[in-house]
Design an enzyme around this catalytic site. Structure first.
Site, PDB file in Angstrom:
ATOM      1  N   ASP A  65      41.638  55.831  38.120  1.00 45.34           N
ATOM      2  CA  ASP A  65      41.674  54.688  37.203  1.00 45.34           C
ATOM      3  C   ASP A  65      40.497  54.745  36.233  1.00 45.34           C
ATOM      4  OD1 ASP A  65      39.843  54.216  39.245  1.00 45.34           O
ATOM      5  OD2 ASP A  65      40.859  52.465  40.038  1.00 45.34           O
ATOM      6  N   ASN A 134      40.024  42.523  48.011  1.00 45.12           N
ATOM      7  CA  ASN A 134      41.314  41.822  47.930  1.00 45.12           C
ATOM      8  C   ASN A 134      42.495  42.740  48.235  1.00 45.12           C
ATOM      9  OD1 ASN A 134      41.508  43.415  45.660  1.00 45.12           O
ATOM     10  ND2 ASN A 134      41.851  41.758  44.217  1.00 45.12           N
ATOM     11  N   HIS A 136      43.138  45.750  46.844  1.00 41.99           N
ATOM     12  CA  HIS A 136      43.648  46.655  45.803  1.00 41.99           C
ATOM     13  C   HIS A 136      43.349  48.114  46.148  1.00 41.99           C
ATOM     14  CE1 HIS A 136      39.720  46.255  43.192  1.00 41.99           C
ATOM     15  NE2 HIS A 136      39.659  47.356  43.876  1.00 41.99           N
ATOM     16  N   GLU A 141      46.144  45.508  41.632  1.00 43.73           N
ATOM     17  CA  GLU A 141      45.749  44.222  42.193  1.00 43.73           C
ATOM     18  C   GLU A 141      46.922  43.613  42.977  1.00 43.73           C
ATOM     19  OE1 GLU A 141      42.735  43.712  42.170  1.00 43.73           O
ATOM     20  OE2 GLU A 141      41.765  43.789  40.210  1.00 43.73           O
TER      21      GLU A 141
HETATM   22  C1  F6R Z   1      38.042  53.033  42.042  1.00 40.74           C
HETATM   23  C2  F6R Z   1      39.095  52.487  42.879  1.00 40.74           C
HETATM   24  C3  F6R Z   1      38.932  51.156  43.503  1.00 40.74           C
HETATM   25  C4  F6R Z   1      37.778  51.135  44.499  1.00 40.74           C
HETATM   26  C5  F6R Z   1      37.615  49.738  45.103  1.00 40.74           C
HETATM   27  C6  F6R Z   1      36.459  49.679  46.060  1.00 40.74           C
HETATM   28  O1  F6R Z   1      38.441  54.293  41.520  1.00 40.74           O
HETATM   29  O2  F6R Z   1      40.099  53.104  43.031  1.00 40.74           O
HETATM   30  O3  F6R Z   1      40.109  50.792  44.182  1.00 40.74           O
HETATM   31  O4  F6R Z   1      38.024  52.074  45.510  1.00 40.74           O
HETATM   32  O5  F6R Z   1      37.423  48.813  44.082  1.00 40.74           O
HETATM   33  O6  F6R Z   1      35.269  49.855  45.359  1.00 40.74           O
HETATM   34  P1  F6R Z   1      33.914  50.115  46.132  1.00 40.74           P
HETATM   35  O7  F6R Z   1      34.054  51.440  46.784  1.00 40.74           O
HETATM   36  O8  F6R Z   1      32.849  50.144  45.062  1.00 40.74           O
HETATM   37  O9  F6R Z   1      33.742  49.010  47.113  1.00 40.74           O
END
Ligand code: F6R
Length: 242
Positions: A65, A134, A136, A141
């Site tokens: 992403d 949450n 995702h 989301e």
């Molecule tokens: C980022 C991604 C997101 C993160 C998620 C957790 O490429 O795919 O789904 O894995 O937001 O983020 P952290 O690891 O910073 O808690």
């Protein structure tokens, strides 16, 4: 679904690297997540590159992403982040580290082209996933369809608040992102889902013990035939059998 529980994030990183390393050694298409979760895994892979001769020369990579409206040279763009955290430290050809262009003036075309680029590369062999508090995965989301494809998405207020720690203020966090869809992710041949820390415990419980539905984007991976879930004890702390 195989579940591995380790005592801390460094051990989680080593367990993840143990699974990923053989793919890199034989040459593969790697799916990369950003954020703080995979950092210990990337540090361990860099260590194995430096000390054990692990070569990424036959590897290419696709990021999950990218924030919308952040240029590549912004230090919090995922383009810049993955180079800082992993790829600039190993021998992967930088031209083979693919990411979405958050500055595109035709984001849906950019998303469609990305889907095609993944197909042209032969598909992702092993996809690393983190999870949002949450639930995702990538930036899918809650509410995202489990067959969704790469597209623009509005970030959830909780994601904006959670990711404010990477920016000077919450106001600076982009409100939209381009993300691989859940369907795109499920096309990967293998998934490694990593979660560390107590703030992921609810999302982990929903993934492992809750229903498979769109309230929990992560629950979609239960339908995948080849998933390894790697947790630290804090992220596993709300599981019934823990
Ligand atoms: C980022 C991604 C997101 C993160 C998620 C957790 O490429 O795919 O789904 O894995 O937001 O983020 P952290 O690891 O910073 O808690």
């Amino acid at each position: 679904m195989q579940i591995i529980i380790r005592s801390n994030s460094e051990e989680v990183g080593r367990a993840a690297a143990d699974i990923i390393e053989p793919f890199i050694r034989r040459g593969c298409v790697l799916g990369l997540a950003t954020g703080s979760t995979p950092t210990p895994t990337y540090q361990e892979l860099i260590r194995r590159h430096n000390e054990d001769g692990l070569s990424f020369a036959n590897t290419q990579a696709f990021l999950l992403d990218e924030y919308a409206a952040l240029p590549h040279d912004h230090e919090q763009s995922y383009y810049a982040t993955i180079r800082r955290e992993l790829t600039s430290h190993v021998d992967i050809d930088d031209a083979k580290v693919h990411s979405l262009d958050g500055m595109s003036d035709n984001p849906q075309q950019t998303a469609d082209d990305y889907e095609q680029a993944i197909k042209d590369a032969g598909g992702v062999d092993i996809q690393i996933l983190g999870v949002g508090a949450n639930g995702h995965i990538a930036f899918n989301e809650p509410g995202s369809a489990h067959d969704s494809r790469t597209r623009v998405i509005d970030l959830h207020p909780q994601t904006i608040a959670d990711n404010a720690r990477f920016f000077d203020s919450e106001d600076e966090v982009p409100r939209q992102a381009l993300t691989q869809g859940i369907g795109t992710i499920l096309d990967s041949r293998n998934l490694i889902f990593i979660a560390t820390g107590e703030n992921k415990a609810d999302a982990v419980k929903a993934l492992i013990e809750g229903p498979v539905n769109t309230d929990s984007p992560a629950s979609a991976i239960r339908e995948h035939p080849n998933v390894t879930v790697i947790l630290d004890e804090a992220a596993a702390s709300k599981l019934a059998k823990n």
